[in-house]
Design a protein around this motif. Sequence first.
Motif, short mmCIF file in Angstrom:
data_model
loop_
_atom_site.label_atom_id
_atom_site.label_comp_id
_atom_site.label_asym_id
_atom_site.label_seq_id
_atom_site.Cartn_x
_atom_site.Cartn_y
_atom_site.Cartn_z
N UNK A 1 54.83 41.02 14.90
CA UNK A 1 54.83 41.24 16.33
C UNK A 1 54.19 40.02 17.11
N UNK A 2 54.82 39.76 18.04
CA UNK A 2 54.30 38.35 18.97
C UNK A 2 53.35 39.10 19.78
N UNK A 3 52.16 38.55 20.01
CA UNK A 3 51.24 38.67 20.98
C UNK A 3 51.90 38.28 22.59
N UNK A 4 51.94 39.10 23.38
CA UNK A 4 52.49 38.79 24.80
C UNK A 4 51.38 37.83 25.45
N UNK A 5 52.12 36.66 26.45
CA UNK A 5 51.26 35.88 27.06
C UNK A 5 50.43 36.26 28.09
N UNK A 6 49.13 35.72 28.09
CA UNK A 6 48.26 36.46 29.25
C UNK A 6 48.54 35.86 30.24
N UNK A 7 48.49 36.37 31.55
CA UNK A 7 48.63 35.98 32.94
C UNK A 7 47.46 35.60 33.44
N UNK A 8 47.79 34.74 34.77
CA UNK A 8 46.72 34.15 35.20
C UNK A 8 45.68 35.16 35.82
N UNK A 9 46.17 36.30 36.36
CA UNK A 9 45.44 37.34 36.60
C UNK A 9 44.36 37.94 35.60
N UNK A 10 44.87 38.04 34.39
CA UNK A 10 44.36 38.47 33.26
C UNK A 10 43.18 37.56 32.80
N UNK A 11 43.58 36.19 32.84
CA UNK A 11 42.64 35.20 32.56
C UNK A 11 41.42 35.29 33.52
N UNK A 12 41.59 35.20 34.76
CA UNK A 12 40.70 35.33 35.78
C UNK A 12 39.66 36.61 35.79
N UNK A 13 40.25 37.54 35.64
CA UNK A 13 39.61 38.93 35.15
C UNK A 13 38.49 38.68 34.25
N UNK A 14 39.07 38.16 32.79
CA UNK A 14 38.39 37.79 31.67
C UNK A 14 37.35 36.94 32.03
N UNK A 15 37.36 35.88 32.75
CA UNK A 15 36.44 34.70 33.22
C UNK A 15 35.36 35.38 34.09
N UNK A 16 35.72 36.33 35.09
CA UNK A 16 34.87 37.04 35.94
C UNK A 16 33.95 38.04 35.04
N UNK A 17 34.61 38.68 34.13
CA UNK A 17 33.73 39.55 33.42
C UNK A 17 32.76 38.60 32.40
N UNK A 18 33.19 37.79 31.66
CA UNK A 18 32.16 36.90 31.01
C UNK A 18 31.07 36.32 31.78
N UNK A 19 31.59 35.91 33.02
CA UNK A 19 30.34 35.38 34.12
C UNK A 19 29.33 36.65 34.36
N UNK A 20 29.89 37.54 34.64
CA UNK A 20 29.06 39.15 34.99
C UNK A 20 28.16 39.07 33.85
N UNK A 21 28.88 39.18 32.64
CA UNK A 21 27.84 39.57 31.42
C UNK A 21 26.69 38.56 31.30
N UNK A 22 27.08 37.17 31.68
CA UNK A 22 25.99 36.10 31.48
C UNK A 22 24.89 36.39 32.62
#
Length: 104
Positions: A1-22
């Motif tokens: 099964x091919x993993x779908x590409x992450x969108x820019x929106x998803x990448x931004x959300x992930x980065x924001x959550x990582x910064x918030x955790x930090x």
Amino acid sequence: MIKPKTTKKETRKELESLVDQFIKKKGTIQQVNMGESGLIDGKYNTSHIGFNEPKQDRTPLNHVVAAIQQRKHTPPTKPQAKKKPKKVIIYDDFGEPLRWIWEE
């Protein structure tokens, strides 16, 4: 099964959550002036720039280019196709098949 590409929106959300955790783990963010991180002792790092070597003389290849151009303008010659042997049936005097032979 091919993993779908992450969108820019998803990448931004992930980065924001990582910064918030930090930040929640009592981490601090240091502000740096624009372009400052690329400087070494106040100067740009030029060791990776390829202009340190002296200019080299180029080898003239005009005859090679001319030969390539000549080949482009001459029509390609087709190789002679080998004639395949042909299977022929031999009949007797009464029209009955006797055997097969190969003729070139």
